[in-house]
Design an enzyme around this catalytic site. Structure first.
Site, PDB file in Angstrom:
ATOM      1  CE  LYS A 179     -36.602 -29.548 -26.413  1.00  0.00           C
ATOM      2  NZ  LYS A 179     -37.284 -28.553 -27.269  1.00  0.00           N
ATOM      3  CG  ASP A 212     -38.994 -29.485 -23.203  1.00  0.00           C
ATOM      4  OD1 ASP A 212     -39.740 -29.069 -24.123  1.00  0.00           O
ATOM      5  OD2 ASP A 212     -38.210 -28.743 -22.579  1.00  0.00           O
ATOM      6  CG  ASP A 263     -44.674 -18.905 -22.594  1.00  0.00           C
ATOM      7  OD1 ASP A 263     -43.699 -18.264 -23.014  1.00  0.00           O
ATOM      8  OD2 ASP A 263     -44.989 -20.038 -23.008  1.00  0.00           O
ATOM      9  CD  GLU A 305     -43.935 -15.238 -25.704  1.00  0.00           C
ATOM     10  OE1 GLU A 305     -42.993 -15.372 -26.509  1.00  0.00           O
ATOM     11  OE2 GLU A 305     -44.419 -16.189 -25.076  1.00  0.00           O
TER      12      GLU A 305
END
Length: 426
Positions: free
Chosen positions: A59, A138, A172, A201
């Site tokens: 991206k 992606d 993450d 997270e």
């Protein structure tokens, strides 16, 4: 006995977007900013992912930081492994910790593992291709039903701890990976570095049950702060959240609190856009809220009002200390000087002082033996006439933001401007 690394209890965390921090966008240039951050009071730098980025489905011109081709390498656009080691060495020389962003849920679609490992290392779609999690086109979803994936992830994390001296990880989307993986991997890594710090997270309380994580995000609090700033809700909603939060997590759980981070900044706007005139008081609130671990995101330290492009170079055009730097330096000093504000189980619980305007005004105390902090915060866009009795908390204090000695009287009546506050210490 301390349940977390000693440095973390009164720490201020800085999220570093290496791509956008400097004109060069490199680790070497970023290392030159560490002294500035240390002088401002930053204790630990969380580096957004520094790994090589996938090309398949990329991206923008540079791609997403979270589409990783190789867990054990540095993106050439950011520098070399030598540059990374020099960054860590400089941070440690200055007394700062370094946390790496770790993305365990998925890799790039052209990651090394896609070609080198068996097909069952990835979840597969109906056509047999690696599955795409959510709309992250992606990326490729790893298959945690395969224990070889667990071992490989842990091997890669240990590579950074053992060979490159990182002090911990920001994990993450931690809730998308089995908690047993985190528990097992945390035990393994803490045999290498007993002081390892892990930040999730995520907000799921079960992440703390076996002690893997030291801290997790306070996303719900952040969204409520945005809503209060925009007057979608009153401060009573934020107060109710704080009380409910006490019962959701172990007392030792640290909660990452923030007015911005890379997600909020790029997708929902800067704190200036989202919070307007409430920006300053909300930042101050993150430094005094119970169990909170405050975060400063790239650009906030100089008041840069801009939403960074996520997939392209979009660097800060100029960088110099200003009034915003002084503001965060005062807040960091407040946190370092007052153990009552410590995160997790070490800090004082919030004790409210009742007042006449509780739909606008929060008046509360956090206290531990030998230290007390009183916060008086008009979390509203209205000028109010505040009226409250302080009882046993009356006395002489220092205003944390000005350094001026002041008296907190037994009965306080005062006019307060919109979004105004005082933080008093003794």
């Amino acid at each position: 006995m301390m349940l977390h690394p000693e440095w973390s209890y009164q720490a201020v965390i800085y999220e570093m977007n290496v791509r956008q921090l400097t004109r060069e966008g490199t680790l070497r240039a970023a290392a030159a900013k560490l002294g500035f951050l240390r002088d401002m009071g930053i204790d630990a730098v969380w580096l957004m992912p520094v790994y090589p980025i996938g090309a398949e489905g990329r991206k923008g011109s540079l791609g997403s930081y979270y589409s990783i081709r190789d867990y054990c390498a540095v993106d050439p656009g950011l520098g070399t492994m030598g540059d990374f080691d020099a960054f860590v060495a400089e941070a440690h020389r200055l007394g700062m910790k370094v946390l790496l962003d770790w993305v365990a849920n998925h890799t790039a679609r052209d990651a090394r593992w896609v070609g080198e490992k068996p097909a069952d290392w990835y979840e597969r779609d109906a056509a047999g291709a690696p599955a795409v999690p959510w709309d992250w086109t992606d990326t490729a979803k790893l298959n945690y039903a395969n224990r070889d994936v667990w071992r490989a992830e842990a091997d890669a994390m240990e590579f950074w701890v053992r060979r490159h001296a990182v002090d911990g990880f920001r994990c993450d989307m931690a809730m998308l990976v089995p908690v047993e993986f985190w528990n097992e991997t945390a035990r393994r890594l803490r045999k290498v570095n007993p002081g390892l710090f892990l930040l999730a997270e995520a907000e799921e309380p079960y992440l703390f049950e076996a002690g893997a994580f030291d801290a997790c995000y306070a996303w719900e609090m952040h969204h409520l702060m945005n809503d209060v700033a925009q007057q979608k809700v009153r401060v009573t909603a934020l107060r109710d959240y704080i009380y409910a939060d006490r019962n959701r997590y172990p007392q030792s759980a640290m909660r990452l609190v923030f007015t911005s981070n890379h997600d909020e900044n790029s997708w929902n706007g800067s704190e200036f856009t989202r919070m307007g005139g409430a920006r300053e008081i909300m930042a101050a609130f993150t430094f005094v809220v119970p169990r909170g671990l405050p975060l400063v995101y790239t650009g906030q330290e100089i008041g840069y009002d801009h939403s960074f492009a996520f997939f392209d170079r979009d660097p800060i055009p100029s960088y110099a200390a200003n009034s915003f730097t002084d503001f965060y330096r005062r807040l960091a000093g407040l946190r370092h000087a007052n153990p009552a504000l410590a995160a997790g189980e070490a800090g004082g619980e919030m004790v409210e002082i009742r007042n006449n305007a509780e739909d606008c005004l929060m008046t509360f105390v956090r206290e531990v033996k030998g230290n007390r902090v009183v916060a008086v915060m008009n979390l509203s866009p209205y000028a109010i006439h505040a009226d409250y009795y302080t009882g046993i908390y009356a006395g002489m204090y220092t205003d944390a933001m000005t350094g001026v000695a002041c008296e907190l009287r037994g009965h306080v009546e005062e006019d307060m401007a919109p979004w105004s506050y005082r933080i008093l210490t003794r």
